[in-house]
Design an enzyme around this catalytic site. Structure first.
Site, mmCIF file in Angstrom:
data_model
loop_
_atom_site.group_PDB
_atom_site.id
_atom_site.type_symbol
_atom_site.label_atom_id
_atom_site.label_comp_id
_atom_site.label_asym_id
_atom_site.label_seq_id
_atom_site.Cartn_x
_atom_site.Cartn_y
_atom_site.Cartn_z
ATOM 1 N N ASP A 117 0.827 -1.202 0.000
ATOM 2 C CA ASP A 117 0.000 0.000 0.000
ATOM 3 C C ASP A 117 0.865 1.258 0.000
ATOM 4 O O ASP A 117 1.957 1.291 0.562
ATOM 5 C CB ASP A 117 -0.890 -0.009 1.247
ATOM 6 C CG ASP A 117 -1.837 1.166 1.314
ATOM 7 O OD1 ASP A 117 -2.687 1.273 0.421
ATOM 8 O OD2 ASP A 117 -1.704 1.987 2.239
ATOM 9 N N GLU B 287 0.831 -0.483 -5.128
ATOM 10 C CA GLU B 287 -0.119 0.605 -5.357
ATOM 11 C C GLU B 287 0.726 1.875 -5.490
ATOM 12 O O GLU B 287 1.124 2.475 -4.501
ATOM 13 C CB GLU B 287 -1.105 0.745 -4.198
ATOM 14 C CG GLU B 287 -2.167 1.784 -4.485
ATOM 15 C CD GLU B 287 -2.664 2.532 -3.242
ATOM 16 O OE1 GLU B 287 -3.737 3.140 -3.327
ATOM 17 O OE2 GLU B 287 -1.972 2.532 -2.230
#
Length: 742
Positions: free
Chosen positions: A416, A469
């Site tokens: 993330d 991401e």
């Protein structure tokens, strides 16, 4: 102190007063066994005990008990045993007697190699070395504790087993690594514990949870829990042996992203959460039936605040107790594999919350985080940033990643907020950040960490995938480290997501003016190995649900969403859909709610769900749709210039297999005689028509297919005349290749 005694046995060493006051940094210099000629002096500190006895093991007869002498009213006891004799302590408490082995009778616990590797950030088995390890030492069962706190003055283990009294179990410091260790006999799995820490100024800090705990209490409780060390009996060998073929760049990778708590509430209880065993029974069959290849779980590592959705993690080594035990989680993963599903976890090494019981100022110093807020504070999330420049921090994070991949057989991690790690000025104004040593904005330490992470994973878990991401144009995210890249397996294509959602959100009458929003993604589609994400981030914070962003009346909204999904599944790149998208969920996702399952009573919603199932199956069944997802030779435009009609057409291809022709009509106007060039003659069978009746469409179509005629069009010698239904996408494939889908 009691009156002084002439017998040197009861002469107390220096530092005893600090021990009794709870401020002794070296308890082993006072407590435990100390040789004294033909006897060993034994000292035990048992505050609030009503008496302590030595239980001495004798080789030729049974154990003998002898009382220890109370030499200080605060609980210090002294006695002797024959030199080298084994002994136990028998402690009288207010509610009875307890017989235990002496925690201070054990020698050094961690080996020098473990300590060295830890300090270099190179230890690859931290989940088996640090934290609380239920084990046997010298034939005695108990728990070995080890925690990194190099700047602490004193660290103690506290828990139910010592009524949370920090005086009872102070730890030994291994100075070379800054690791405190202690073996506590007689306790085991299920025990709650924390660390009580005095900082360098001898100030008492809030009790700290174990950064490397393998289990934890269910929030809002914050204690760590000693995990059961019994190995899980995996039955997924067939999956693990063939995993590379299931998630490599030529595989049909289709991911269902899940927030485990809100997928479905048990018995409709708005506060209820399904445990892993029930998710095993209900979620896995659903995802299999829907045709997805993988489940991606939003962070299930332990986190204190439900509202963070798991992205503010404190327990990077512990599955959240919200969903059951670590063993139940392992069973869930095992069941996924046996059902043919991979499991990807969202994992957050970018930042952590500042909760007092967590990593912030862990030993009273800026240990896990930076001291300077311009480096160590995330303004967007009010969180702290790991100090990637420290060997120990890099090792801590890489150790967590390895644990999930090896201990729990996880198939991949989606990392993330990578963009926030790469740039020192991420979401900061001028003057709020510090440049790197070259004066630039790149976070060189974070870059080195990510490359080291991916290199290590590739070496030790070569069939696992790492996904980033990353929302900027950072070059080489999914390129190998040896070629200067970051080494990820895949990168989320955030640009594609934003552009195509913007296009689909426009009234069809205006789409002719925004043709580039569909076209632009193909200019860079093969610059990285991409995953096309329609993630949770696109259905929260006022953005609306996917169906709500489609223009028009209810029929047009659902037709548009069906067309968008078919467009996405035919576009180069692996696929990811957040739960609820397949249900045409009418409202934004709420983590404290559940999906809109009630919508399945409506034919339009059923149609969207059926469409998602069918495109998944087509995507897997036709190699042309997936085998060359990441290479430009798998895609060719047929029609990219018909902006007036908002029609697009392209071919998906792979060597030796039938191509698939994709035709999109992004307006509600049917086009009954639309000619499309094709690369070969014969009959082109209609594999998919998103306007078909089974999807609650209008039923307009081509009667199962179309014959290619020797009429040149779009650069090809052959062409088909097609009926393009309104707001619809067609897939067609030539029968002459012998391909088929059942």
């Amino acid at each position: 102190m009691n009156a002084a005694r002439n017998d040197c046995t009861y002469t107390l060493p220096s530092g005893t007063e600090d021990l009794l006051a709870g401020t002794c940094p070296d308890p082993f210099s006072i407590l435990g066994r100390h040789p004294h000629g033909r006897v060993d002096i034994v000292r035990a500190f048992c505050p609030d005990a009503r008496g302590v006895r030595l239980v001495v093991q004798r080789p030729r007869s049974g154990p003998a008990e002898r009382p220890m002498r109370l030499v200080d009213d605060r609980g210090l006891y002294v006695g002797t045993v024959p030199a080298g004799a084994r002994y136990r302590l028998k402690i009288g408490w207010a509610d009875g007697w307890e017989e235990i082995d002496d925690p201070y009778s054990f020698g050094l616990l961690l080996g020098d190699l473990d300590l060295h590797l830890f300090t270099q950030g190179l230890h690859r088995d931290l989940d088996r070395v640090m934290g609380a390890q239920a084990m046997t030492v010298d034939g005695v069962a108990g728990v070995r504790f080890a925690v990194w706190a190099p700047n602490a003055f004193r660290v103690s283990v506290i828990g139910d087993f010592n009524v949370w009294d920090g005086r009872r179990h102070p730890m030994r410091l291994r100075h070379a690594a800054g690791i405190w260790e202690l073996f506590i006999p007689g306790i085991g799995p299920g025990e709650r514990y924390k660390y009580e820490i005095l900082d360098a100024e001898r100030r008492l800090l809030p009790p700290k949870a174990d950064p490397m705990a393998l289990a934890a209490e269910q929030p809002p409780a914050t204690a760590s829990v000693v995990a059961d060390p019994t190995p899980f009996e995996w039955t997924d060998a067939a999956w693990m042996e063939n995993r590379q073929d299931r998630q490599g760049i030529t595989a049909p990778l289709s991911i269902y992203e899940v927030h485990a708590a809100s997928w479905r509430r048990p018995e409709g209880d708005p506060q209820g959460i399904m445990h892993w065993d029930r998710l095993e029974r209900e979620l896995i069959p659903y995802v299999v039936e829907m045709g997805f290849s993988h489940i991606e779980l939003m962070p299930i590592m332990e986190h204190p605040f439900d509202g963070s959705w798991g992205y503010q993690t404190l327990g990077l080594y512990a599955p959240s107790a919200r969903f059951g035990s670590p063993r139940q989680f392992a069973s869930f993963v095992n069941a996924c594999h046996n059902a043919g599903l991979g499991v990807i976890l969202d994992w957050v090494p970018a930042h952590f919350p500042s909760d007092a019981h967590g990593l912030a100022l862990f030993d009273g110093s800026f240990l896990y985080e930076h001291q300077d807020r311009r480096e160590g504070f995330h303004p967007d999330w009010n969180t702290l940033i790991y100090n990637f420049g420290r060997h120990e921090i890099r090792g801590f994070l890489i150790g967590s990643a390895l644990m999930w991949l090896r201990r729990y057989h996880i198939d991949g991690l989606r990392v993330d907020a990578v963009a926030s790690m790469l740039y020192r000025d991420y979401s900061r104004r001028e003057g709020e950040w510090i440049s790197n040593i070259h004066g630039g904005r790149e976070n060189l330490e974070a870059i080195a960490f990510l490359r080291g992470l991916n290199t290590t994973i590739a070496e030790l878990c070569p069939s696992a995938v790492m996904m980033a991401e990353e929302s900027t144009a950072w070059p080489g995210v999914s390129q190998p480290v040896v070629d200067g890249g970051l080494g990820f397996s895949y990168k989320w294509n955030m640009g594609w997501m934003h552009d195509t959602l913007a296009y689909m959100s426009r009234d069809p009458i205006w789409r002719r003016y925004h043709h580039s929003e569909i076209m632009f993604g193909l200019h860079y589609a093969f610059s990285e190995r991409f995953v096309l994400p329609l993630s949770h981030d696109e259905v929260v914070h006022g953005k609306g649900s996917l169906i709500a962003r489609m223009p028009g009346d209810e029929w047009r909204k659902h037709a548009g969403l069906r067309a968008y999904f078919a467009f996405m599944w035919a576009h180069p790149g692996k696929k990811l859909l957040f739960m609820g998208g397949e249900l045409a969920q009418p409202h934004e996702w709420h983590a404290d709610g559940e999906l809109a399952w009630y919508g399945l009573a409506q034919p339009l919603v059923q149609g969207v769900q059926t469409l998602v199932r069918d495109v998944n199956r087509l995507y897997a069944a036709y190699p042309a749709l997936h085998r060359a997802d990441c290479t430009p030779d798998g895609f060719a435009w047929v029609i990219g210039d018909d902006s007036d009609n908002a029609v697009f057409a392209w071919l998906r291809m792979a060597p030796g297999v039938a191509p698939v022709l994709v035709v999109c009509n992004m307006t509600p106007i049917p086009r009954p005689l639309y000619r499309v060039g094709v690369p070969c003659g014969g009959y082109w069978r209609e594999l998919l028509n998103t306007d078909a009746g089974e999807y609650a469409g209008s039923g307009m179509g081509n009667g199962g297919g179309a014959q290619a005629l020797p009429e040149p069009s779009h650069g090809y010698d052959q062409s088909c005349v097609l009926v393009l239904p309104p707001l619809a996408v067609l897939y067609l494939s030539p029968e002459s290749f012998g391909g088929g889908w059942a």
